[in-house]
Scaffold this motif. Sequence first.
Motif, PDB file in Angstrom:
ATOM      1  N   THR A  38      -0.633   1.535   3.859  1.00 46.11           N
ATOM      2  CA  THR A  38      -1.183   1.159   2.448  1.00 46.11           C
ATOM      3  C   THR A  38      -1.013  -0.310   1.771  1.00 46.11           C
ATOM      4  OG1 THR A  38       0.937   1.775   1.512  1.00 46.11           O
ATOM      5  CG2 THR A  38      -0.680   3.412   1.420  1.00 46.11           C
ATOM      6  N   ASP A  39       0.080  -1.153   2.370  1.00 46.31           N
ATOM      7  CA  ASP A  39       0.097  -2.484   2.361  1.00 46.31           C
ATOM      8  C   ASP A  39      -1.049  -3.146   2.966  1.00 46.31           C
ATOM      9  OD1 ASP A  39       2.586  -1.903   1.129  1.00 46.31           O
ATOM     10  OD2 ASP A  39       3.965  -2.736   2.729  1.00 46.31           O
ATOM     11  N   LYS A  40      -1.438  -2.831   3.974  1.00 47.00           N
ATOM     12  CA  LYS A  40      -2.641  -3.428   4.632  1.00 47.00           C
ATOM     13  C   LYS A  40      -3.782  -3.518   3.605  1.00 47.00           C
ATOM     14  CE  LYS A  40      -5.101  -3.909   8.903  1.00 47.00           C
ATOM     15  NZ  LYS A  40      -4.942  -4.048  10.256  1.00 47.00           N
ATOM     16  N   LYS A  41      -4.048  -2.126   3.252  1.00 43.77           N
ATOM     17  CA  LYS A  41      -5.172  -1.972   2.159  1.00 43.77           C
ATOM     18  C   LYS A  41      -5.155  -2.688   1.063  1.00 43.77           C
ATOM     19  CE  LYS A  41      -6.036   2.797   3.905  1.00 43.77           C
ATOM     20  NZ  LYS A  41      -5.983   4.138   3.671  1.00 43.77           N
ATOM     21  N   PHE A  42      -3.957  -2.806   0.443  1.00 33.58           N
ATOM     22  CA  PHE A  42      -3.525  -3.561  -0.704  1.00 33.58           C
ATOM     23  C   PHE A  42      -3.807  -4.960  -0.293  1.00 33.58           C
ATOM     24  CE2 PHE A  42      -0.881  -6.729  -2.746  1.00 33.58           C
ATOM     25  CZ  PHE A  42      -1.299  -6.512  -4.109  1.00 33.58           C
ATOM     26  N   TYR A  43      -3.519  -5.716   0.630  1.00 35.14           N
ATOM     27  CA  TYR A  43      -3.771  -7.199   1.097  1.00 35.14           C
ATOM     28  C   TYR A  43      -5.183  -7.314   1.313  1.00 35.14           C
ATOM     29  CZ  TYR A  43       1.067  -8.261   0.733  1.00 35.14           C
ATOM     30  OH  TYR A  43       2.245  -8.598   0.045  1.00 35.14           O
ATOM     31  N   ALA A  44      -6.054  -6.388   1.971  1.00 37.59           N
ATOM     32  CA  ALA A  44      -7.395  -6.249   2.287  1.00 37.59           C
ATOM     33  C   ALA A  44      -8.165  -6.411   0.823  1.00 37.59           C
ATOM     34  CB  ALA A  44      -7.961  -5.315   3.119  1.00 37.59           C
ATOM     35  N   ALA A  45      -7.594  -5.701   0.035  1.00 36.58           N
ATOM     36  CA  ALA A  45      -8.385  -5.439  -1.222  1.00 36.58           C
ATOM     37  C   ALA A  45      -8.088  -6.828  -2.032  1.00 36.58           C
ATOM     38  CB  ALA A  45      -7.980  -4.320  -1.963  1.00 36.58           C
TER      39      ALA A  45
ATOM     40  N   PHE B 217       3.157   0.119  11.454  1.00 37.35           N
ATOM     41  CA  PHE B 217       2.994  -0.614  12.647  1.00 37.35           C
ATOM     42  C   PHE B 217       3.932  -1.822  12.393  1.00 37.35           C
ATOM     43  CE2 PHE B 217      -0.362  -2.118   9.895  1.00 37.35           C
ATOM     44  CZ  PHE B 217      -0.287  -3.496   9.878  1.00 37.35           C
ATOM     45  N   ASP B 218       4.625  -2.074  13.674  1.00 38.02           N
ATOM     46  CA  ASP B 218       5.651  -3.207  13.634  1.00 38.02           C
ATOM     47  C   ASP B 218       4.662  -4.763  13.599  1.00 38.02           C
ATOM     48  OD1 ASP B 218       7.954  -1.840  13.725  1.00 38.02           O
ATOM     49  OD2 ASP B 218       7.551  -1.415  15.697  1.00 38.02           O
ATOM     50  N   THR B 219       5.187  -5.629  13.122  1.00 41.22           N
ATOM     51  CA  THR B 219       4.572  -7.053  12.989  1.00 41.22           C
ATOM     52  C   THR B 219       5.813  -8.130  13.390  1.00 41.22           C
ATOM     53  OG1 THR B 219       5.086  -7.472  10.708  1.00 41.22           O
ATOM     54  CG2 THR B 219       2.891  -6.374  11.354  1.00 41.22           C
ATOM     55  N   PRO B 220       5.490  -9.042  13.697  1.00 36.77           N
ATOM     56  CA  PRO B 220       6.779 -10.209  13.955  1.00 36.77           C
ATOM     57  C   PRO B 220       7.705 -10.259  12.808  1.00 36.77           C
ATOM     58  CG  PRO B 220       4.723 -10.881  14.834  1.00 36.77           C
ATOM     59  CD  PRO B 220       4.331  -9.739  14.053  1.00 36.77           C
ATOM     60  N   ASP B 221       7.105  -9.940  11.627  1.00 37.59           N
ATOM     61  CA  ASP B 221       8.047 -10.172  10.240  1.00 37.59           C
ATOM     62  C   ASP B 221       8.495  -8.967   9.787  1.00 37.59           C
ATOM     63  OD1 ASP B 221       5.363  -9.624   9.670  1.00 37.59           O
ATOM     64  OD2 ASP B 221       5.611 -10.916   7.881  1.00 37.59           O
TER      65      ASP B 221
END
Length: 132
Positions: free
Chosen positions: A16-23, A6-10
Amino acid sequence: MLNASFDTPDGIVVITDKKFYAALGQRIAERRKSLGLTQQQLADELGIAQQTLAHYEVGRLRVAAALLPAFSKALGLSLDELFGEAAKAGKRGPAPKLQAQIERIGGLPRSKQRMLLDMLDAAINSANAQAA
């Protein structure tokens, strides 16, 4: 779906990155709590806002790479442990909570350090006398 993004401002963030940062955030929160620190105390130590730390802990924001060594030190974890890698077998040294306390004592003025060391010596001597 594994490669969904998904697109973000940055830029683009892979799921899988989102899951990594949540963990990662969950490990930070669990470790902070096990050390008896509040979000505000840890945020102050890191020089960030408490709300930023709260966002890191739930994975809403990505932890900046430049902050990872500071998190590692403040939480008494190696970077491997912070990233979720198991501690190496046979690793020796003080328990993480003790290590964190030692580091906090190291930041106190010398007179306060001496006072705490005297108290610690007295407690250890007393425990040794009771054990004998």
